[in-house]
Structure formats: structure tokens, C-alpha cells
Design an enzyme around this catalytic site. Sequence first.
Site, short mmCIF file in Angstrom:
data_model
loop_
_atom_site.label_atom_id
_atom_site.label_comp_id
_atom_site.label_asym_id
_atom_site.label_seq_id
_atom_site.Cartn_x
_atom_site.Cartn_y
_atom_site.Cartn_z
N TYR A 148 0.96 -1.22 0.17
CA TYR A 148 -0.31 0.46 0.06
C TYR A 148 0.82 1.67 -0.08
O TYR A 148 0.30 2.01 -0.45
CB TYR A 148 -1.06 -0.43 1.23
N PRO B 19 -14.54 2.64 -21.83
CA PRO B 19 -14.18 2.15 -23.07
C PRO B 19 -15.33 0.53 -23.57
O PRO B 19 -15.37 0.28 -25.08
CB PRO B 19 -13.19 2.21 -23.25
N CYS C 143 -5.35 2.32 13.02
CA CYS C 143 -5.11 1.00 13.66
C CYS C 143 -6.39 0.08 13.36
O CYS C 143 -6.99 -0.57 13.40
CB CYS C 143 -5.65 1.92 15.38
N ARG D 66 1.72 2.22 -3.65
CA ARG D 66 -0.10 2.42 -3.88
C ARG D 66 0.19 3.99 -3.48
O ARG D 66 -0.30 4.96 -4.18
CB ARG D 66 -1.08 1.70 -4.01
N HIS E 145 -15.07 2.78 -0.51
CA HIS E 145 -14.03 2.37 -0.48
C HIS E 145 -12.89 2.61 0.69
O HIS E 145 -11.92 2.07 0.88
CB HIS E 145 -13.27 1.28 -1.80
N ASP F 189 -8.00 7.38 -5.02
CA ASP F 189 -6.70 7.46 -4.54
C ASP F 189 -7.02 9.01 -3.96
O ASP F 189 -5.79 9.97 -4.86
CB ASP F 189 -6.30 7.95 -6.18
N CYS G 263 0.56 2.15 16.45
CA CYS G 263 -0.66 2.81 17.11
C CYS G 263 0.01 3.26 18.39
O CYS G 263 0.33 3.03 19.41
CB CYS G 263 -1.89 2.11 17.16
N THR H 256 -16.38 1.94 -14.29
CA THR H 256 -16.08 1.12 -13.66
C THR H 256 -16.56 -0.65 -13.95
O THR H 256 -17.34 -1.06 -15.01
CB THR H 256 -16.94 0.93 -12.39
#
Length: 249
Positions: free
Chosen positions: A69, A216, A129, A72, A121, A106, A149, A190
Site C-alpha cells: 500500500y 471504453p 489502527c 500504491r 472503499h 486515490d 498505533c 467501473t
Amino acid sequence: MSHIFPPSLIETLQSARRVVVLTGAGISAESGIPTFREAQTGLWAKYDPMTLATPQAFRQNPRLVWEWYAWRRKLVSQARPNPGHYALVEMANHLPHFTLITQNVDNLHQIAGSSYVLELHGNIARSKCFAENVVISSWPETDELPPRCPHCGGLLRPDVVWFGESLPSEPLDGAFAAASTADLFFTIGTSGLVQPAASLPLLARQVGAILIEINPQTTPLTDQMDYHLSGPAGEILPQLVAAAWPPKG
Ligand code: OAD
């Protein structure tokens, strides 16, 4: 490429009162962020999501999941909104009621200027935490990954929804409420494969909304659509907004 829109579509957009937009990874593709399921270029062409985007994967190998992550997050931090994101900001300014729902994590809608985004999401820019499930905005930097944490010492994780986890209730309730009173519903970028997001356009249809898909490719939702605009969102959306509300001067 310039797109021609049916006059009925333009009239529908101009006269719409309660517009709802659901976006997926496709709207960020032109910002250079890989989508999930596209065979060659998709994120998951290289990684198996089931070994990374699940609580089990995190328990098994927290450092691997945290680092995936982090990679990302770096990718996303270098991305900029594209004309598709900005066109949605402009569309909202022309409409009495506009609700933006996204499956994306994002933050590009917010960076483009969308003021109220229902993030189904989560958001990769936030960490939380794992034990307490509360967002943590700062923590002591150590060599240990994932970080801990500062309240309870538990491991931190990205504030995104993993497979098998429930969605945050506030954005989800907001999304269902908006879809159930929509008169126009856009589904943009989507694959329409993940629930409960994919059921939102169908709920809107049940209350009589006109459905428009921008992608598309065709998707399992395409047959339900009143209009399928085939092409990249970053091209189609600005042209659609300009056709409905021609720039003055
Ligand atoms: P997918 O990768 O499943 O689908 C991306 C869609 O965008 C495909 O239908 C593409 O055809 C389309 N697309 C590609 N480029 C586009 C462009 N320039 N303009 C418009 N559309 C384009 O991504 P999602 O449908 O967003 O959930 O995936 C839904 C969820 O599955 C994600 O939010 C993620 C994953 O599980 C979580 O991480 C919880």
C-alpha cells in the site's frame, strides 16, 4: 477524438435535478493509476489481490501488505486529476443536486475540487489502527513496519476496505439514499463487478432514473443503461459538459 451525443441525452442532462455519479478505477486510468482488472495493465495482473487486500493477508504478513500500500500511495501521490475529474467538478456547479460516489481510494476527486465525495472503499491517504479501527493521522517514526498505533501499540493499516470487510456505513448509507432519489445516474470507469457499489445504478433505475455509462468497454451493467458512451472518461466527460453547458463568450 470528438464524441457526438444524442440530443435527448443533452436535454436530459440539462433538465436533470438530482444527478448521482458512481466512479471506479477507470476515471483515474488517464491519471496514470492502474485499474484493477485490466488484464495486462491492471494492478492485479502482477499481484494476487487475495494475498494482499484481506485482513488475513495483513495478519499473516503485515509488513508486505503495508509496503504494497505504501507503493500504491506513492503512485497515487504522483498522480494528478485528469480532465474527467475536473469535468465532474464543473458538472456539479451546473446542477441543483449532485452526489459523487467513488469506489476509488486515490483522493483525486477531492484534489480536483469535488467538495463532497462519498468514499465507499476508503482512502489510501489515511491510515488506521488495525485493533481499534480508528484513523491515526500521526505516529512516531521508527524502523518498524507497519508503524504502531500511538494509543494502543497495535499495528497501523491503510484506511481502505479489504475483501471480506464491510463498507463504512456513512458513505454507504449516503450512496443508497442518493441513488434512491436520483433522476439521472452516471456509472463511470467501473467494471460493475463489485457489490454493493454495482447495485446502486440498478436502485436508481427502479425509481425511474436515466442511466448513463461511460467506459471504453461494455460491462455487466451495460444492458441496464439508457446510454453507453464508449470511450475514455477524460475525453468524453469534458465534451459532454461543454455540449450541455456551452462555455460563454
Ligand atoms: P476495475 O479495474 O474492475 O474496472 C475498471 C473499469 O474502468 C473497466 O471497466 C475499464 O474498462 C474501465 N476503464 C479503463 N480505462 C478507462 C477510462 N479511461 N475511462 C473510463 N473507463 C475506463 O475497477 P473498479 O470497477 O473500480 O475495491 O473496481 C471496483 C473495486 O474492485 C475497486 O474499488 C476495488 C476492487 O476490489 C476495493 O479495493 C475494496
